[in-house]
Design an enzyme around this catalytic site. Structure first.
Site, PDB file in Angstrom:
ATOM      1  N   SER A 213     -57.520 -42.691   1.514  1.00 33.52           N
ATOM      2  CA  SER A 213     -56.776 -41.921   2.508  1.00 33.52           C
ATOM      3  C   SER A 213     -57.660 -40.780   2.984  1.00 33.52           C
ATOM      4  CB  SER A 213     -55.489 -41.358   1.887  1.00 33.52           C
ATOM      5  OG  SER A 213     -54.987 -40.285   2.666  1.00 33.52           O
ATOM      6  N   HIS A 214     -57.902 -40.707   4.280  1.00 33.97           N
ATOM      7  CA  HIS A 214     -58.751 -39.643   4.809  1.00 33.97           C
ATOM      8  C   HIS A 214     -58.165 -38.270   4.499  1.00 33.97           C
ATOM      9  CE1 HIS A 214     -61.722 -41.787   7.491  1.00 33.97           C
ATOM     10  NE2 HIS A 214     -60.961 -42.771   7.034  1.00 33.97           N
TER      11      HIS A 214
ATOM     12  N   GLU B 255     -56.862 -53.317   3.879  1.00 38.01           N
ATOM     13  CA  GLU B 255     -58.193 -53.484   3.292  1.00 38.01           C
ATOM     14  C   GLU B 255     -58.121 -54.156   1.927  1.00 38.01           C
ATOM     15  OE1 GLU B 255     -59.985 -49.518   5.556  1.00 38.01           O
ATOM     16  OE2 GLU B 255     -59.506 -49.448   3.419  1.00 38.01           O
TER      17      GLU B 255
END
Length: 214
Positions: free
Chosen positions: A16-17, A90
């Site tokens: 998570s950015h 992903e």
């Protein structure tokens, strides 16, 4: 040919950015430079979307290509990552073509509980993993607990806890005993310091010579 030679990347970082952007950046840098001679840019390639992708009309297709070209998948497990659609995609794409034993978990926040009876994570208590991992493992995987890294500003490559985490990841990615990669890193670190010291000494001599000549 070594099995790793057929992959473009040794590992793909999924995170998570908002939660782990800075940590992923530091880990990518350290994994690529760990036990690397001073004159080489990196020993292995690690994919992180911010550095691995340029402008593209099809973001997911570009990520999928990187996933297919990655030998390992490193999941930064957090509550935000568990809710992320991108992280879920992903994980799903990687496990579609690769075994779960190539998926490494770096735990950064939330709860992570294994249930021996069901031979799966306890999904009533685990909050940091995407649902796609339900039933993916048949024995408790070995994961890195880096929850402390979320609350510190010290991610120095020589901090013992961080050095140990990088060494463990590097040993797995390079398929070498951890003692070997740690020993090589220490050797390269000492060699780099000697080279830097020699360079400083040479520059000092040149400066003194220039001053005397003037």
């Amino acid at each position: 040919m070594h099995p790793s030679d057929r992959f473009q990347y040794r590992a793909f970082l999924s995170y998570s950015h908002a939660a782990d952007g800075r940590l992923a950046e530091v880990i990518q840098s350290r994994l690529q430079r760990f036990a690397t001679p001073w004159y080489r840019r990196r020993s292995i390639r690690v994919f992180r979307d911010t550095t691995g992708l340029g402008p593209t009309p099809d973001l997911w297709d570009a990520i999928r290509v990187a996933l297919e070209g990655s030998e390992y998948f490193i999941l930064f497990a957090s509550e935000q990552a568990a809710r992320s659609q991108w992280v879920g995609q992903e994980v799903d794409a990687f496990l579609t073509s690769r075994s779960a034993d190539r998926l490494l978990i770096v735990w950064t926040d939330g709860d992570l509980r294994w249930d021996d009876a069901s031979r799966d994570f306890d999904w009533t208590r685990t909050t940091c993993l995407p649902a796609r991992l339900r039933g993916a493992f048949h024995a408790e995987p070995l994961y890195l607990d880096l929850r402390w890294a979320r609350t510190t500003t010290d991610l120095s490559p020589r901090r013992p806890e961080f050095l140990d985490a990088i060494a463990r990841l590097s040993a797995t990615l390079r398929q070498l005993p951890i003692d070997d990669v740690v020993g090589e890193d220490v050797k390269q670190y000492q060699r780099t310091r000697r080279v830097a010291g020699a360079a400083v000494a040479a520059l000092t001599m040149l400066l003194v010579g220039a001053v005397v000549g003037a």
